[in-house]
Enzyme design. Structure first.
Site, PDB file in Angstrom:
ATOM      1  N   GLU A 135      -8.188  -5.494   4.892  1.00  0.00           N
ATOM      2  CA  GLU A 135      -8.061  -5.184   3.462  1.00  0.00           C
ATOM      3  C   GLU A 135      -6.881  -5.919   2.841  1.00  0.00           C
ATOM      4  O   GLU A 135      -6.933  -6.335   1.682  1.00  0.00           O
ATOM      5  CB  GLU A 135      -7.921  -3.668   3.282  1.00  0.00           C
ATOM      6  N   HIS A 150     -13.115   2.830   0.161  1.00  0.00           N
ATOM      7  CA  HIS A 150     -13.104   1.783   1.198  1.00  0.00           C
ATOM      8  C   HIS A 150     -13.767   0.498   0.696  1.00  0.00           C
ATOM      9  O   HIS A 150     -14.234  -0.321   1.496  1.00  0.00           O
ATOM     10  CB  HIS A 150     -13.859   2.211   2.483  1.00  0.00           C
ATOM     11  N   ARG A 195      -2.544  -2.134  -3.462  1.00  0.00           N
ATOM     12  CA  ARG A 195      -3.759  -1.349  -3.259  1.00  0.00           C
ATOM     13  C   ARG A 195      -3.692  -0.138  -4.197  1.00  0.00           C
ATOM     14  O   ARG A 195      -2.693   0.584  -4.216  1.00  0.00           O
ATOM     15  CB  ARG A 195      -3.824  -0.859  -1.823  1.00  0.00           C
ATOM     16  N   ARG A 233     -12.483  15.523   7.790  1.00  0.00           N
ATOM     17  CA  ARG A 233     -13.218  15.904   6.575  1.00  0.00           C
ATOM     18  C   ARG A 233     -14.645  16.294   6.925  1.00  0.00           C
ATOM     19  O   ARG A 233     -15.253  15.707   7.821  1.00  0.00           O
ATOM     20  CB  ARG A 233     -13.249  14.762   5.567  1.00  0.00           C
ATOM     21  N   ASP A 265      -9.202  12.441  16.873  1.00  0.00           N
ATOM     22  CA  ASP A 265      -9.132  11.084  17.415  1.00  0.00           C
ATOM     23  C   ASP A 265     -10.274  10.859  18.409  1.00  0.00           C
ATOM     24  O   ASP A 265     -10.420  11.610  19.377  1.00  0.00           O
ATOM     25  CB  ASP A 265      -7.771  10.879  18.089  1.00  0.00           C
ATOM     26  N   ASN A 289       0.876  -1.175   0.000  1.00  0.00           N
ATOM     27  CA  ASN A 289       0.000   0.000   0.000  1.00  0.00           C
ATOM     28  C   ASN A 289       0.912   1.223   0.000  1.00  0.00           C
ATOM     29  O   ASN A 289       1.440   1.617   1.038  1.00  0.00           O
ATOM     30  CB  ASN A 289      -0.894  -0.031   1.250  1.00  0.00           C
TER      31      ASN A 289
HETATM   32  P1  AMP Z   1      -8.389   3.946  11.030  1.00  0.00           P
HETATM   33  O1  AMP Z   1      -8.470   5.079  10.063  1.00  0.00           O
HETATM   34  O2  AMP Z   1      -9.318   2.817  10.705  1.00  0.00           O
HETATM   35  O3  AMP Z   1      -6.982   3.496  11.299  1.00  0.00           O
HETATM   36  O4  AMP Z   1      -8.942   4.519  12.435  1.00  0.00           O
HETATM   37  C1  AMP Z   1      -8.193   5.444  13.193  1.00  0.00           C
HETATM   38  C2  AMP Z   1      -9.087   6.085  14.220  1.00  0.00           C
HETATM   39  O5  AMP Z   1      -9.670   5.084  15.058  1.00  0.00           O
HETATM   40  C3  AMP Z   1      -8.367   7.004  15.192  1.00  0.00           C
HETATM   41  O6  AMP Z   1      -8.199   8.278  14.675  1.00  0.00           O
HETATM   42  C4  AMP Z   1      -9.336   7.024  16.366  1.00  0.00           C
HETATM   43  O7  AMP Z   1     -10.284   8.041  16.168  1.00  0.00           O
HETATM   44  C5  AMP Z   1     -10.040   5.694  16.292  1.00  0.00           C
HETATM   45  N1  AMP Z   1      -9.670   4.810  17.415  1.00  0.00           N
HETATM   46  C6  AMP Z   1      -8.621   3.989  17.503  1.00  0.00           C
HETATM   47  N2  AMP Z   1      -8.616   3.352  18.695  1.00  0.00           N
HETATM   48  C7  AMP Z   1      -9.705   3.799  19.370  1.00  0.00           C
HETATM   49  C8  AMP Z   1     -10.270   3.522  20.665  1.00  0.00           C
HETATM   50  N3  AMP Z   1      -9.710   2.673  21.499  1.00  0.00           N
HETATM   51  N4  AMP Z   1     -11.403   4.192  21.008  1.00  0.00           N
HETATM   52  C9  AMP Z   1     -11.982   5.078  20.166  1.00  0.00           C
HETATM   53  N5  AMP Z   1     -11.497   5.350  18.940  1.00  0.00           N
HETATM   54  C10 AMP Z   1     -10.382   4.735  18.547  1.00  0.00           C
END
Ligand code: AMP
Length: 398
Positions: free
Chosen positions: A385, A181, A92, A242, A284, A7
């Site tokens: 993925e 996605h 990817r 976003r 986050d 990726n």
């Molecule tokens: P991804 O783009 O799928 O890697 O998701 C990343 C996002 O998942 C992070 O920016 C967080 O907002 C969320 N995330 C990861 N761990 C947790 C957790 N334990 N509780 C709540 N949100 C989480």
């Protein structure tokens, strides 16, 4: 058969080496700061070898790939004895336009088609192409396959993918909803059918990929019939940074008032909006949960908005499919935030959804979080993925 999954981003490159006999990940890693200085974190997952985590010069993606191959085959950090053990590479690729409705073996005509798709994904497709060319340079004629984020959504009917703008923009310029996605939506919907013990052709499933970027898909009898991202990944739900759906008139108003260029405006909508923009705290969800618990009202509003939008879009897909059998949560937020899942599920009372709190507290596994009596089943399914890319690559190169 061993397959390397790549990726490639503009300055980064993630990889996994997967043994297809067992579908076990033998090693994984990440090259960062390619073209700046370079850093490699390589983690062998079998054989008790140590992790390599050091700066390494990477002027281009070719040096990055060469470093990955060197580590995968080295006596100290390696999991295979030579490059010849790597049978194929799966890449990817973000955008396949309308040309690719499924994964494809890469040849010169595919490379030309990928180039043609650059205007649709000017940040992502060039990086993906660079990654493919770097692999070719380092690995010679090892067979390679492209797996597209957009492909799974190509089954959408015109009524779902058209924008109500003059038709010639679709005909001449390819302006339409593409969705993203797709590999994740495809994986979790197939897994959901497996967990339910039913053929996917008998099910109506709504998949909610909720990470830093978020999208929802309506999957009717195994085929995607609608999805929330559009021509670009900017729209649909409010996301980490976003904005999601927005009246185009807001763009004109803000550009006129503050003199923003279109690039400045899009930077605000892509990088400074979403739950970050609303809360002023973070993109986050862990930070938002903590801030909301401590009484921060804007953090609470951001979380409320996110939950509301997921419920609202998913509800529209119940209408689109005239029903739903299962709802799936996946990706960083979907897999980890039980509060967000519970907050969304509260809106699904009209569907007869009931959440089992103990099941909703589990993490890191496929789990049904609805009660056995719940009319519509709700699942948390960690997405994978890379495995889809590896399986497609295996199926195509044989
Ligand atoms: P991804 O783009 O799928 O890697 O998701 C990343 C996002 O998942 C992070 O920016 C967080 O907002 C969320 N995330 C990861 N761990 C947790 C957790 N334990 N509780 C709540 N949100 C989480």
């Amino acid at each position: 058969m061993k397959i390397l999954v790549i990726n490639a981003g503009s300055s980064s490159l993630k990889y996994q080496l997967i043994d297809m006999e067992t579908e076990e990940v033998l090693a994984k890693g990440l090259c960062e700061r390619i073209g700046i200085d370079g850093h490699l974190k390589h983690s062998p997952l079998v054989g008790g070898k140590p992790v390599f985590n050091e700066d390494l010069p990477m002027p281009t993606h070719s040096e990055a790939i060469a470093a990955v191959i060197e580590k995968l085959t080295s006596p100290e950090y390696g999991v295979v004895s030579s490059m010849s053990e790597i049978d194929a590479v799966g890449h990817r690729v973000v955008h396949g336009g309308e040309k690719f409705a499924s994964s494809v073996r890469i040849d010169d005509s595919v490379m030309a088609a990928l180039e043609e798709c650059i205007p649709f994904a000017p940040l992502h497709n060039p990086a993906n192409i660079t990654g493919i060319n770097a692999c070719k340079a380092v690995m010679g004629d090892v067979p390679m396959v492209a797996v597209f984020d957009t492909a799974f959504h190509q089954t959408m009917p015109g009524k779902a993918y058209m924008y109500a703008v003059p038709y010639e923009y679709y005909q001449n310029d390819g302006i339409r909803r593409y969705g993203f996605h797709g590999t994740s939506h495809r994986y979790v919907s197939a897994r959901c059918a497996e967990l339910m013990g039913k053929p996917i052709e008998d099910l109506k499933i709504i998949t909610c990929h909720m990470g830093n970027g978020s999208s929802i898909a309506a999957i009717d009898h195994g085929k995607c019939v609608d999805t929330s991202m559009g021509f670009t990944p900017l729209v649909g739900l409010p996301m980490g940074t976003r904005c999601g759906d927005l009246d185009a008139g807001v763009i004109q108003f803000l550009m006129n008032k503050y003199g923003y260029s279109i690039d400045e405006m899009l930077n605000i909508l892509n990088k400074k909006s979403g739950v970050l923009g609303i809360s002023g705290v973070s993109s986050d969800f862990r930070d938002l949960d903590a801030a909301a618990d401590a009484g921060n009202e804007r953090a609470r509003l951001a979380l409320d908005m996110f939950e509301y939008w997921v419920a609202k879009v998913a509800g529209s897909y119940v209408a689109a499919m005239n029903g739903v059998d299962a709802i799936v949560f996946t990706a960083g937020v979907g897999e980890n935030s039980k509060g967000t899942r519970a907050g969304i599920a509260k809106y699904f009372g009209y569907l007869g959804v009931e959440i089992d709190e103990a099941a909703n507290s589990k993490r890191g596994e496929d789990v049904m979080i609805s009660t056995p009596d719940s009319k519509v089943k709700v699942f948390v399914i960690p997405t994978n993925e890379e495995l889809v890319i590896a399986r497609d690559t295996r199926d195509i190169v044989g």
